[in-house]
Design an enzyme around this catalytic site. Structure first.
Site, PDB file in Angstrom:
ATOM      1  N   ASN A   1       0.425  -1.049  -0.119  1.00 41.35           N
ATOM      2  CA  ASN A   1      -0.251   0.304  -0.282  1.00 41.35           C
ATOM      3  C   ASN A   1       0.957   1.213   0.234  1.00 41.35           C
ATOM      4  O   ASN A   1       0.404   1.860  -0.701  1.00 41.35           O
ATOM      5  CB  ASN A   1      -0.906   0.091   1.590  1.00 41.35           C
ATOM      6  N   CYS A   2       1.866   1.189   1.400  1.00 37.88           N
ATOM      7  CA  CYS A   2       3.102   2.501   1.015  1.00 37.88           C
ATOM      8  C   CYS A   2       3.376   3.201  -0.545  1.00 37.88           C
ATOM      9  O   CYS A   2       4.141   3.733  -0.412  1.00 37.88           O
ATOM     10  CB  CYS A   2       3.387   2.019   2.226  1.00 37.88           C
TER      11      CYS A   2
ATOM     12  N   ASN B   1     -14.501  -8.648  21.802  1.00 31.32           N
ATOM     13  CA  ASN B   1     -14.921  -9.239  22.966  1.00 31.32           C
ATOM     14  C   ASN B   1     -15.307 -11.378  21.946  1.00 31.32           C
ATOM     15  O   ASN B   1     -15.673 -11.398  23.600  1.00 31.32           O
ATOM     16  CB  ASN B   1     -16.033  -8.005  23.184  1.00 31.32           C
TER      17      ASN B   1
ATOM     18  N   ASN C   1     -12.573 -16.307  20.019  1.00 24.74           N
ATOM     19  CA  ASN C   1     -11.813 -17.358  18.998  1.00 24.74           C
ATOM     20  C   ASN C   1     -11.936 -15.840  17.689  1.00 24.74           C
ATOM     21  O   ASN C   1     -11.433 -16.646  16.928  1.00 24.74           O
ATOM     22  CB  ASN C   1     -12.038 -18.623  18.348  1.00 24.74           C
ATOM     23  N   ILE C   2     -11.638 -14.817  18.460  1.00 23.71           N
ATOM     24  CA  ILE C   2     -11.469 -13.382  17.232  1.00 23.71           C
ATOM     25  C   ILE C   2     -10.542 -12.379  17.661  1.00 23.71           C
ATOM     26  O   ILE C   2     -10.859 -11.950  18.797  1.00 23.71           O
ATOM     27  CB  ILE C   2     -13.192 -13.563  16.772  1.00 23.71           C
ATOM     28  N   TYR C   3      -9.680 -12.819  17.083  1.00 22.85           N
ATOM     29  CA  TYR C   3      -8.723 -11.433  17.188  1.00 22.85           C
ATOM     30  C   TYR C   3      -8.950 -10.511  15.904  1.00 22.85           C
ATOM     31  O   TYR C   3      -9.916 -10.584  15.135  1.00 22.85           O
ATOM     32  CB  TYR C   3      -6.849 -12.001  16.699  1.00 22.85           C
ATOM     33  N   ALA C   4      -8.753  -8.965  16.514  1.00 22.11           N
ATOM     34  CA  ALA C   4      -8.104  -7.906  14.787  1.00 22.11           C
ATOM     35  C   ALA C   4      -7.556  -7.308  15.580  1.00 22.11           C
ATOM     36  O   ALA C   4      -6.778  -7.046  16.360  1.00 22.11           O
ATOM     37  CB  ALA C   4      -9.528  -7.201  15.462  1.00 22.11           C
TER      38      ALA C   4
ATOM     39  N   GLY D   1      -4.382  -4.302  12.923  1.00 18.11           N
ATOM     40  CA  GLY D   1      -4.271  -3.066  11.563  1.00 18.11           C
ATOM     41  C   GLY D   1      -5.204  -2.265  11.710  1.00 18.11           C
ATOM     42  O   GLY D   1      -5.204  -1.326  12.960  1.00 18.11           O
TER      43      GLY D   1
ATOM     44  N   LYS E   1      29.157  15.668  17.797  1.00 24.56           N
ATOM     45  CA  LYS E   1      27.325  16.194  18.851  1.00 24.56           C
ATOM     46  C   LYS E   1      26.135  15.794  17.532  1.00 24.56           C
ATOM     47  O   LYS E   1      26.508  17.279  16.511  1.00 24.56           O
ATOM     48  CB  LYS E   1      27.339  17.617  19.412  1.00 24.56           C
TER      49      LYS E   1
END
Ligand code: FAD
Length: 566
Positions: free
Chosen positions: A44-45, A274, A277-280, A282, A434
């Site tokens: 994408n970047c 919440n 078994n579901i993560y999210a 990005g 420096k």
């Protein structure tokens, strides 16, 4: 251990990283990655760079094809597959083949969401639905813009939004040879950068022949021009909208996944939602801001990949240390490199954080090296503790390295004292003995310890209008190339002989080209019985940048006889 069946929604930064990490942890898992678009794992970047031809083939934007995922990693990457429903109770996904309309179902043991964020396209801008109005999210979008420009022989482009995507699109369209106008509703581009620092970017943009319109919002788009809310008409046969993104949450909400205060998906320490078994991960989630101690949205690729790895690790019982995020980003605008990390002044003000900042201009290399360039660096720190809160740098040299170091220090809860003592690499080709960061920390320590006083570039106009005693300690040849109107020219080389010309009964504001000489004169005068002397941070170079764009925009009388950007 039974074989795991892991499904992933979204096949780019977060999704592909989850898939790759899980494969490294578990050779036996079934991993299926659903992507509604035609490509997985694209950059994408790098999309904007296709428009100028720097990336000459759109295929190069796609880092890995589905068959490579399958052959090398045994990951089932399915493009054109849109997940349209999550049945969290039954742990089943409903998926539509985007090209054929065919519906299928797939069960999962664990589900990862990384659906990203979608560009904001406000319905209240009339004409937003027209064929020549685009946004940039994926390879399809960037190819469509490229084709439209070619097929319609576009000469004038308008880019709406001055964030990093808007700026990159602006530059690449200009490099392509189009006349470009950048329109930004706020009073500045690049909101992570403070108003004083961003004036350098404004100067760079206009000096490269882009029309920059800040403080005006687009309200109507017509076929060959658009209108702003101030009644300005801007010629444009193509319009690119880049005014921000919104987390892609509809599917999650429909499934019963909880959103947080920011409107993005709420996750716990381990990036679990919440629902069981579901993560999210990005752009669709909200994250913990490590400095503000509250949730925020952060749409950046680095954090997405870190979250993906952590979320995959957690599934396999690895302990994840989620320390939150501080927000580090960089962008190139023509010849200027820009980077920032941590908090800026507005964030400190909005969150009632007592802070101060120093702005220095240092050489990025030993000044006799032919390509040595001035580096504008701003360091923000908490008062009274001196804890480092943020850092911003703008310049033609390696500003990103400095801001990266500051990011590391912030992450480690460092103070300006630590930065002063930080031992960094040096050779004349790469830095000064420096380093600019050491230098900024020393100035900050002087200020916080009350060793000497400074005024900011933003205060100079007011000083001029009040008739303050402003002393220019540069040599004659420099003074002649531009100076503050009404300033007193007393070069450093002769100031000791001219003490009678420097008043003791009123404040004296001193500047040179970039701050070093004036600082030394301030110290000397303080020891010679002067009690009310101030260094003007940024000095004449900083003042020239700070004043230039606003002078043009407001058609106001300049406070300098001539700007000098050298
Ligand atoms: P994405 O990478 O956007 O992936 C989400 C994918 O999910 C999309 O391809 C989408 O089609 C798919 N999807 C959504 N819903 C479904 C569904 N229901 N079924 C199937 N698939 C679905 N960040 C930086 O840090 N530095 C940069 O220089 C930078 N430059 C950028 C330039 C541009 C032009 C853009 C657009 C972004 C840039 N970013 C940059 C941001 C960075 O790309 C994102 O932060 C990162 O990609 C987020 O990863 P993600 O997995 O959350 O979302």
């Amino acid at each position: 251990m039974s074989k795991k069946r892991v499904c992933i929604i979204g096949g780019v930064a977060g999704g592909a990283s989850v898939a790759a990490r899980i494969r490294r942890l578990d050779e036996h898992a079934d991993i299926i990655m659903f992507e509604k678009g035609p490509h997985v794992s694209f950059s994408n970047c790098a999309l904007p760079f296709y428009l100028s031809g720097m990336i000459d083939d759109s295929d190069k934007l796609v880092l890995m094809q589905p068959d490579t995922f399958l052959k090398r990693y045994h990951i089932d990457a399915r493009v054109h597959h849109e997940v349209v429903k999550i049945d969290a109770e039954q742990q089943i996904l409903h998926i539509k083949h985007v090209l054929t309309g065919e519906m299928i179902q797939e069960p999962y043991d664990t589900l990862y969401l990384s659906p990203g964020a979608k560009p904001i396209m406000p319905k209240n801008i009339s004409g937003i639905e027209k064929d020549h109005v685009f946004s940039v999210r994926n390879v399809v979008d960037i190819k469509a813009i490229d084709s439209y420009i070619k097929e319609h022989d576009v000469k004038h482009a308008a880019v709406v939004g001055g964030g990093y995507i808007g700026l990159e699109i602006m530059e690449n369209l200009k490099e392509r040879g189009l006349e470009v106008t950048l329109i930004e509703a706020a009073n500045q581009v690049m909101r992570p950068i403070d108003f004083d620092m961003v004036q350098i970017v404004h100067q760079e943009i206009v000096s490269k022949g882009v029309e920059l319109v800040v403080g005006e919002a687009v309200c109507a788009i017509h076929n060959d021009h658009l209108l702003t809310n101030q009644g300005k008409s801007i010629q444009a046969e193509i319009v690119i909208m880049a005014i921000g993104v919104l987390p892609e949450v509809a599917l999650a909400v429909d499934a019963g996944i909880k959103l947080g205060k920011t409107g993005a998906i709420e996750v716990d320490h381990n990036f679990k939602t919440n629902l069981k078994n579901i993560y999210a991960v990005g752009d669709a989630i909200e994250v913990h801001h490590a400095l503000l101690h509250k949730t925020t949205r952060l749409t950046l690729a680095g954090p997405a990949q870190r979250q993906a790895r952590a979320a995959a690790d957690h599934l396999y019982g690895r302990v994840v240390k989620n320390k939150g995020f501080i927000g580090s980003s960089s962008v190139k605008v023509f010849d200027m490199n820009i980077a920032s990390t941590g908090l800026n002044a507005n964030q400190c003000l909005e969150n009632d954080i007592r802070f101060d900042s120093v702005y220095i201009i240092a050489s990025d290399k030993v000044s006799i090296i032919p390509d040595a360039k001035p580096m504008h660096l701003k360091l923000l720190y908490e008062v009274p503790t001196g804890k480092i809160l943020g850092c911003q740098a703008v310049g033609k040299g390696d500003v990103v390295k400095r801001v990266d170091v500051a990011a590391a220090m912030i992450t480690m809860d460092a103070h300006i004292d630590d930065l002063k003592d930080l031992e960094l690499c040096y050779s004349p080709l790469f830095s000064t003995a420096k380093d600019p960061l050491n230098h900024a920390a020393l100035v900050a320590l002087n200020v916080i310890n009350g060793e000497y006083k400074e005024v900011k570039v933003s205060e100079v106009r007011d000083l001029v209008s009040k008739g303050a005693f402003i002393m220019d300690v540069r040599e004659s040849h420099e003074y002649e190339q531009g100076h503050i109107k009404g300033s007193h020219h007393i070069p450093m080389s002769v100031f000791r002989e001219r003490l009678k010309d420097i008043p003791k009964d009123q404040p004296v504001y001193i500047h040179c080209r970039s701050g070093q000489r004036s600082y030394n004169v301030v110290r000397a005068l303080m020891q010679l019985g002067y009690h009310d002397v101030y260094n003007i941070s940024g000095s004449f170079l900083g003042i020239s940048y700070y004043e230039y764009y606003m002078d043009q925009k407001l058609s106001r009388d300049p406070i300098v006889t001539q700007y000098n950007f050298n």
